[in-house]
Design a protein around this motif. Structure first.
Motif, PDB file in Angstrom:
ATOM      1  N   MET A   1      36.314  -7.948  27.197  1.00 13.37           N
ATOM      2  CA  MET A   1      36.227  -6.617  26.585  1.00 13.37           C
ATOM      3  C   MET A   1      35.036  -6.596  25.641  1.00 13.37           C
ATOM      4  O   MET A   1      34.817  -7.553  24.891  1.00 13.37           O
ATOM      5  N   VAL A   2      34.276  -5.511  25.698  1.00 14.20           N
ATOM      6  CA  VAL A   2      33.272  -5.281  24.665  1.00 14.20           C
ATOM      7  C   VAL A   2      33.652  -3.993  23.954  1.00 14.20           C
ATOM      8  O   VAL A   2      33.940  -2.971  24.582  1.00 14.20           O
ATOM      9  N   LEU A   3      33.678  -4.080  22.627  1.00  7.71           N
ATOM     10  CA  LEU A   3      34.054  -2.946  21.789  1.00  7.71           C
ATOM     11  C   LEU A   3      32.821  -2.441  21.066  1.00  7.71           C
ATOM     12  O   LEU A   3      31.884  -3.198  20.793  1.00  7.71           O
ATOM     13  N   PHE A   4      32.844  -1.158  20.729  1.00  9.81           N
ATOM     14  CA  PHE A   4      31.757  -0.587  19.944  1.00  9.81           C
ATOM     15  C   PHE A   4      32.392   0.361  18.944  1.00  9.81           C
ATOM     16  O   PHE A   4      33.138   1.270  19.324  1.00  9.81           O
ATOM     17  N   LEU A   5      32.136   0.096  17.657  1.00  9.95           N
ATOM     18  CA  LEU A   5      32.686   0.951  16.604  1.00  9.95           C
ATOM     19  C   LEU A   5      31.794   2.190  16.500  1.00  9.95           C
ATOM     20  O   LEU A   5      30.684   2.128  15.976  1.00  9.95           O
ATOM     21  N   ASN A   6      32.285   3.301  17.057  1.00 10.90           N
ATOM     22  CA  ASN A   6      31.467   4.528  17.079  1.00 10.90           C
ATOM     23  C   ASN A   6      31.307   5.120  15.691  1.00 10.90           C
ATOM     24  O   ASN A   6      30.232   5.615  15.347  1.00 10.90           O
ATOM     25  N   GLN A   7      32.394   5.137  14.948  1.00 10.99           N
ATOM     26  CA  GLN A   7      32.342   5.766  13.623  1.00 10.99           C
ATOM     27  C   GLN A   7      33.295   5.080  12.669  1.00 10.99           C
ATOM     28  O   GLN A   7      34.281   4.484  13.077  1.00 10.99           O
ATOM     29  N   GLY A   8      32.986   5.180  11.359  1.00  9.19           N
ATOM     30  CA  GLY A   8      33.833   4.605  10.326  1.00  9.19           C
ATOM     31  C   GLY A   8      33.501   3.144  10.060  1.00  9.19           C
ATOM     32  O   GLY A   8      32.653   2.535  10.714  1.00  9.19           O
ATOM     33  N   SER A   9      34.186   2.619   9.034  1.00 12.51           N
ATOM     34  CA  SER A   9      34.078   1.197   8.712  1.00 12.51           C
ATOM     35  C   SER A   9      35.442   0.568   8.957  1.00 12.51           C
ATOM     36  O   SER A   9      36.474   1.213   8.743  1.00 12.51           O
ATOM     37  N   ALA A  10      35.448  -0.677   9.390  1.00 10.47           N
ATOM     38  CA  ALA A  10      36.727  -1.238   9.835  1.00 10.47           C
ATOM     39  C   ALA A  10      36.783  -2.742   9.670  1.00 10.47           C
ATOM     40  O   ALA A  10      35.761  -3.416   9.565  1.00 10.47           O
TER      41      ALA A  10
ATOM     42  N   GLU B   1      36.881   5.096  15.437  1.00  9.89           N
ATOM     43  CA  GLU B   1      36.896   5.349  16.876  1.00  9.89           C
ATOM     44  C   GLU B   1      36.149   4.206  17.551  1.00  9.89           C
ATOM     45  O   GLU B   1      35.052   3.847  17.128  1.00  9.89           O
ATOM     46  N   LEU B   2      36.768   3.640  18.587  1.00  2.00           N
ATOM     47  CA  LEU B   2      36.171   2.514  19.299  1.00  2.00           C
ATOM     48  C   LEU B   2      35.966   2.863  20.771  1.00  2.00           C
ATOM     49  O   LEU B   2      36.860   3.449  21.397  1.00  2.00           O
TER      50      LEU B   2
END
Ligand code: FES
Length: 353
Positions: free
Chosen positions: A168-177, A213-214
């Motif tokens: 899986m590759v994830l990408f944090l579109n928005q926000g901090s996490a 959002e990921l």
């Protein structure tokens, strides 16, 4: 002759007949039988390079510009031979001026040639499971053969997610996490990529009141991530570095555009490469890739073109691009376009033909 002749500024797609058969790749660039040697190197100091096919019917892109650093294969160096990336010609622009703009259907999807499509994920049907909102964006039923993509939003009680047997590759579109993979916590800001190995699970928690959002790409393609009561106690310590943010020092330039690999073979990814790229206001010349790709528009507007149609793109939209589909992405925004792409098989996003 100290430098090779540029035979062409694009690679040659060739299908090699049978495993073990030797092919002689032209290094001097003078052969009339590109990409193969025809003996023209005699007296130049160059010799052909021998490549043996790895399997029956192997499809390869052999370099024709002779500038590759990975001979005999194209490594994308041809994109840097001119000051600007190869753009659509005035003839092509005139010939395509009357092609229709395909409107999105009620599910936000505009289908172009060859199964390529543009979709607005927020128009797709969401469901809720394990404290997550999940929107399928690319799946096998859409014609994808190698990867799937989901848009994920965790609620405050979201459980860990995992997929059996896929990367899986994830990408944090928005926000901090805080993104947790196995037992390891990674603190990240927006537009950061993450790599989750097969068998590992992940979890995401917002560090502010802003929902996060990921984008989640699964490769090989498969069902959506499954919620788990507990995070699997699995983390592949051989690859401790799982997060990559934008870093100007890691940019690869291609004339007037650039890309940065976020997740790739350097991070241990065997199947999929994730990158972030920026393009100026322009329309690239139509081209193809040997990979299947999912592209998310992060900023800027424009059109995705295929042979007989185009579809408008805007921030948040996702493009599904099948392997070998002729296409061109046009940016119409003065400030340019930023995008995130993920593709199978892993490699360089600069390689096109
Ligand atoms: S054709 Fe030479 S690097 Fe692509």
């Amino acid at each position: 002759m100290s430098t090779p002749h540029i035979a062409a500024k694009k690679p040659c797609l060739v299908t090699l007949k049978r495993k073990g058969k030797a092919y002689f790749w032209c290094q001097c660039g003078l052969s009339k039988s590109q990409p193969f040697c025809d003996g023209s190197h005699n007296g130049t100091g160059f010799e052909p390079l021998i490549y043996k096919a790895q399997k029956d019917g192997e499809e390869v892109l052999f370099c024709a510009c002779k500038q590759t650093k990975n001979p005999p294969f194209c490594d994308g160096s041809h994109n840097a031979l001119d000051d600007s990336y190869e753009e659509a010609s005035q003839e092509d622009i005139a010939a395509s001026a009357s092609l229709p703009i395909i409107p999105p259907d009620e599910k936000g999807k505009a289908v172009l040639d060859g199964g390529c499509y543009v979709v607005t994920p927020t128009k797709t049907t969401a469901h809720h499971v394990g404290g997550w909102q999940i929107r399928p964006v690319i799946a096998g039923r859409d014609g994808a053969r190698f990867l799937s993509q989901f848009l994920l939003q965790p609620g405050p009680d979201a459980q860990a997610l995992a997929v059996e047997g896929s990367e899986m590759v994830l990408f944090l579109n928005q926000g901090s996490a805080h993104i947790t993979i196995g037992g390891k916590i990674f603190k990240a800001g927006p537009q950061t990529g993450f790599y989750v190995r097969p068998g590992e699970g992940f979890h995401a928690r917002s560090l502010s009141d802003t929902p996060i959002e990921l984008s989640c790409v699964i490769c090989p393609t498969g069902p959506e991530p499954t919620p788990l009561d507990t995070m699997p106690d699995i983390f592949d310590d051989r690859i401790p570095q799982r997060m990559m943010a934008m870093d100007p020092a890691k940019r690869q330039t291609m004339a007037d555009r650039f890309y940065q690999v976020l997740v790739g073979e350097d991070m241990g990814s065997k199947q999929v490469t994730q990158f972030i790229g920026e393009i100026p206001r322009s329309r690239a010349a139509a081209h193809r890739h040997l990979y299947e790709e999912a592209i998310t528009i992060l900023s800027g507007e424009g059109f995705m073109w295929t042979e007989n149609a185009r579809a408008a793109v805007k921030p948040g939209d996702v493009i599904f691009l099948p392997k070998k589909q002729l296409h061109s992405l046009e940016c119409t925004s003065e400030s340019g376009m930023r995008l995130m792409g993920a593709f199978y098989p892993a490699g360089s996003p600069a390689i096109n033909y």
